[in-house]
Design an enzyme around this catalytic site. Structure first.
Site, PDB file in Angstrom:
ATOM      1  N   CYS A   1       0.832  -1.205   0.000  1.00 50.19           N
ATOM      2  CA  CYS A   1       0.000   0.000   0.000  1.00 50.19           C
ATOM      3  C   CYS A   1       0.867   1.256   0.000  1.00 50.19           C
ATOM      4  CB  CYS A   1      -0.912  -0.010   1.220  1.00 50.19           C
ATOM      5  SG  CYS A   1      -1.866   1.494   1.385  1.00 50.19           S
TER       6      CYS A   1
ATOM      7  N   CYS B   1      -0.397   4.097   2.306  1.00 48.33           N
ATOM      8  CA  CYS B   1      -0.140   3.858   3.732  1.00 48.33           C
ATOM      9  C   CYS B   1       1.343   4.060   4.057  1.00 48.33           C
ATOM     10  CB  CYS B   1      -0.481   2.423   4.129  1.00 48.33           C
ATOM     11  SG  CYS B   1      -1.982   1.778   3.430  1.00 48.33           S
ATOM     12  N   ASP B   2       2.234   3.553   3.216  1.00 44.15           N
ATOM     13  CA  ASP B   2       3.643   3.445   3.609  1.00 44.15           C
ATOM     14  C   ASP B   2       4.608   4.311   2.803  1.00 44.15           C
ATOM     15  OD1 ASP B   2       2.839   1.527   5.426  1.00 44.15           O
ATOM     16  OD2 ASP B   2       3.097  -0.120   4.015  1.00 44.15           O
TER      17      ASP B   2
END
Ligand code: NAP
Length: 316
Positions: free
Chosen positions: A139, A142-143
């Protein structure tokens, strides 16, 4: 919703809170069926993990994935849907009302709409699991931030790989897209953007055979599938975007499914069990777009409404 001990009864229970689930909730709520949505693990579904969605109609400048999910939720709640942060883990469709067991208790429902979506596939290479969250990710939204000024590899040649790769260029010093063929699957616009981007480069006809590192990812072992030549590629990050697997484990043996685990539906979103409907990526291996999932969710709720009306007229 009515309560008996730890068991709650609803007319329409929706499993999943992505575009399909929340659109189904909107339509069922407007039919005054007071639907309950069980969010599952990811409120807003996979779409909520997408940084910007540029192809959902009505947002000419694009819209954040999480923001779009919040808007869907707000609109459904406005008309009387209830969104519960709960996870379904077993279903019993053998008799009506249908039973759904969740982390917090049990629901009975006159009809169920399944919109449990799909999860990202893994490469299934050594050290992938151990290094997930330590350099390996699925992701970018997200990261991506953790890879500021770092070297990142993306695996995959589809829309997701290119879209997420382009997103990571905001942070990373370089993005290398490794694809197993010499031709991308992604659409033309994304291909052009990625090819033209100064931070993005490609390694063709190559697969990743191993992740290397102890505390964190340090490198990848690569193999050229044409020449069989093996090499090591140093990188701080590995983002894997190689497709998805439907989240249908819970329904095995209870609903008809394709070989790949997608729930089979007809054009009315009906599954093999009357009163149980499916919509979105759980039932769609072909299009998998926010707009198509939302459309399927709306169709499932319209059909659930008809089903409940017919069931009621039989009993009165
Ligand atoms: P996808 O289109 O199925 O692409 C998966 C990619 O991963 C393919 O290039 C495939 O290679 C590669 N791959 C599969 N298994 C692999 C393995 N074991 N090792 C190495 N590579 C592997 O998946 P997606 O990109 O997630 O897209 C899913 C759907 O969502 C598509 O319909 C896509 O159009 C849609 N989507 C649309 C947008 C957008 O419109 N902006 C954004 C994201 C996703 P091959 O090409 O060789 O098969």
């Amino acid at each position: 919703m009515s309560n008996t001990g730890n068991e709650k009864h609803v007319k329409v229970l929706i499993l999943g809170s992505g575009p399909a689930g929340l659109s189904a909730a909107l339509y069922a709520a407007r039919a005054e069926l007071a639907p309950v949505v069980l969010t599952g693990m990811q409120l807003g579904g996979q779409a909520a993990l997408t940084h910007v969605i540029e192809n959902y109609p009505g947002f000419p400048e694009g819209v954040g994935g999480a923001q779009l999910g919040e808007l869907f939720q707000k609109q459904a709640e406005h008309f009387g849907a209830t969104v519960e942060f709960d996870l379904a883990n077993a279903v019993d469709f053998s008799q009506r009302p249908y039973k759904v067991t969740t982390d917090s208790g049990e629901y009975t429902a006159d009809s169920v709409i399944i919109t449990t979506g799909a999860s990202p596939n893994m490469l299934k290479i050594p050290k992938e699991v151990e290094l997930t969250g330590r350099g390996v990710s699925y992701c970018a939204t997200c990261d991506g931030w953790f890879f500021k000024d770092k070297k990142v590899v993306i695996v995959g040649g589809g829309d997701s790989a290119l879209e997420e790769g382009l997103f990571i260029t905001r942070y990373a010093s370089s993005v290398t897209i490794i694809h197993r063929r010499d031709e991308l699957r992604a659409g033309a616009i994304l291909q052009k953007r990625a090819m033209d981007h100064p931070k993005i480069n490609f390694i063709w006809n190559t697969i990743v055979t191993e992740a290397v590192g102890t505390e964190k990812l340090e490198a990848l072992k690569l193999k050229n599938v044409v020449t069989n030549e093996e090499s090591t590629f140093e990188t701080d990050g590995l983002f894997v975007f190689i497709g998805h697997t439907p989240n249908s484990q819970m329904f095995k043996g209870k609903l008809e499914m394709s070989e790949l685990g997608y729930i089979k539906v007809n054009e009315k979103m009906e599954t093999s069990v009357p009163g149980v409907f499916a919509a979105g990526e759980i039932a769609d291996p072909t299009f998998r777009q926010v707009v198509t999932s939302a459309g399927m969710g709306a169709a499932a709720a319209i059909q659930a409404t008809r089903y409940l009306e017919e069931a009621e007229s039989v009993h009165t």
